[in-house]
Motif scaffolding. Structure first.
Motif, mmCIF file in Angstrom:
data_model
loop_
_atom_site.group_PDB
_atom_site.id
_atom_site.type_symbol
_atom_site.label_atom_id
_atom_site.label_comp_id
_atom_site.label_asym_id
_atom_site.label_seq_id
_atom_site.Cartn_x
_atom_site.Cartn_y
_atom_site.Cartn_z
ATOM 1 N N THR A 229 55.353 45.248 95.150
ATOM 2 C CA THR A 229 54.795 45.670 96.067
ATOM 3 C C THR A 229 55.487 47.392 95.840
ATOM 4 O O THR A 229 53.904 48.074 95.263
ATOM 5 C CB THR A 229 54.952 45.287 97.619
ATOM 6 O OG1 THR A 229 54.770 44.390 98.289
ATOM 7 C CG2 THR A 229 53.638 46.246 98.517
ATOM 8 N N ASP B 14 53.709 48.237 91.907
ATOM 9 C CA ASP B 14 52.228 47.887 92.379
ATOM 10 C C ASP B 14 51.335 49.533 92.728
ATOM 11 O O ASP B 14 51.436 49.356 91.751
ATOM 12 C CB ASP B 14 51.990 46.687 92.428
ATOM 13 C CG ASP B 14 52.328 45.808 91.933
ATOM 14 O OD1 ASP B 14 52.899 45.923 90.725
ATOM 15 O OD2 ASP B 14 51.925 44.458 92.239
ATOM 16 N N THR B 15 52.231 49.510 93.543
ATOM 17 C CA THR B 15 51.581 50.873 94.282
ATOM 18 C C THR B 15 51.684 51.960 93.322
ATOM 19 O O THR B 15 51.147 52.863 93.304
ATOM 20 C CB THR B 15 52.172 51.089 95.763
ATOM 21 O OG1 THR B 15 51.716 49.711 95.809
ATOM 22 C CG2 THR B 15 51.711 51.995 96.456
ATOM 23 N N LYS B 16 52.779 52.321 92.812
ATOM 24 C CA LYS B 16 53.729 53.193 92.268
ATOM 25 C C LYS B 16 52.494 53.279 90.473
ATOM 26 O O LYS B 16 51.635 54.431 90.567
ATOM 27 C CB LYS B 16 54.984 53.308 91.618
ATOM 28 C CG LYS B 16 55.458 54.319 90.923
ATOM 29 C CD LYS B 16 56.389 54.030 89.482
ATOM 30 C CE LYS B 16 56.346 52.741 89.409
ATOM 31 N NZ LYS B 16 56.799 52.411 87.826
ATOM 32 N N ASP B 17 52.397 52.434 90.336
ATOM 33 C CA ASP B 17 51.341 52.039 89.131
ATOM 34 C C ASP B 17 49.862 52.536 88.897
ATOM 35 O O ASP B 17 49.758 53.407 88.614
ATOM 36 C CB ASP B 17 51.438 50.694 88.661
ATOM 37 C CG ASP B 17 53.088 50.562 87.816
ATOM 38 O OD1 ASP B 17 53.673 51.320 88.259
ATOM 39 O OD2 ASP B 17 53.227 49.396 86.808
ATOM 40 N N SER B 18 49.388 52.089 90.564
ATOM 41 C CA SER B 18 48.501 52.808 91.293
ATOM 42 C C SER B 18 47.694 53.916 90.688
ATOM 43 O O SER B 18 47.365 54.855 91.228
ATOM 44 C CB SER B 18 47.322 51.523 91.976
ATOM 45 O OG SER B 18 48.444 51.613 93.458
ATOM 46 N N LEU B 19 49.430 54.725 91.785
ATOM 47 C CA LEU B 19 48.674 55.998 92.727
ATOM 48 C C LEU B 19 49.319 56.763 91.251
ATOM 49 O O LEU B 19 48.443 57.566 91.079
ATOM 50 C CB LEU B 19 50.316 56.149 93.485
ATOM 51 C CG LEU B 19 50.241 55.611 94.993
ATOM 52 C CD1 LEU B 19 51.079 56.160 95.849
ATOM 53 C CD2 LEU B 19 48.419 56.062 95.519
ATOM 54 N N VAL C 298 48.323 56.129 88.216
ATOM 55 C CA VAL C 298 47.054 55.987 87.019
ATOM 56 C C VAL C 298 46.747 57.018 87.616
ATOM 57 O O VAL C 298 44.980 57.300 86.622
ATOM 58 C CB VAL C 298 47.346 54.632 86.368
ATOM 59 C CG1 VAL C 298 45.891 54.375 86.101
ATOM 60 C CG2 VAL C 298 47.943 54.286 85.865
ATOM 61 N N SER C 299 46.482 56.209 89.220
ATOM 62 C CA SER C 299 45.017 56.979 89.961
ATOM 63 C C SER C 299 44.491 59.278 89.912
ATOM 64 O O SER C 299 44.037 59.524 89.664
ATOM 65 C CB SER C 299 44.300 56.677 90.981
ATOM 66 O OG SER C 299 45.602 56.960 92.039
ATOM 67 N N ALA D 165 47.264 57.327 83.172
ATOM 68 C CA ALA D 165 48.385 56.922 82.205
ATOM 69 C C ALA D 165 49.525 57.313 81.567
ATOM 70 O O ALA D 165 50.322 56.689 81.239
ATOM 71 C CB ALA D 165 47.197 55.133 81.717
#
Length: 114
Positions: free
Chosen positions: A46, A49-54, A56-57, A61
């Motif tokens: 969790t 995935d949260t780190k990657d989405s934060l 990247v947004s 990337a």
């Protein structure tokens, strides 16, 4: 395949001990460790995935390799050096709890502050 056996008499796992050969005295410890492992994996997935989405947004990337090289690697080296120094000073149980404190603090901050 199973001709000659009725459906009521065929049971591939007569009990849990046929499937998982764990002693009766160790079952509570096995259940506790299995639950902890499941929760560790769940929280790790969790947070990752949260780190990657934060990242990247907010940063794009292309910033992930930069953060891994200049953020994660120095922190990992610092943690390993600190852990090796503390392992010479503290006992096993105290070392375990002391090494959990930074992770606990991070997850509490992540949940309530960030």
């Amino acid at each position: 395949i199973f001709s000659g056996t009725s459906s009521s008499s065929f049971n591939p796992f007569k009990s849990i001990s046929d499937f998982l050969p764990i002693l009766q005295s160790e079952r509570s410890q096995f259940l506790a460790m299995s639950t902890m492992m499941f929760l560790f994996i769940y929280v790790f997935t969790t947070v990752r995935d949260t780190k990657d989405s934060l990242v990247v947004s907010n940063c794009g990337a292309e910033s992930i390799p930069f953060l891994k090289l200049y953020g994660v690697m120095p922190c990992a080296v610092l943690f390993i050096v600190t852990y090796s120094k503390l392992s010479n000073v503290l006992g096993r149980e105290a070392l375990f709890y002391v090494s959990l404190v930074p992770f606990f603090v991070f997850y509490v901050m992540f949940a309530y502050v960030l």
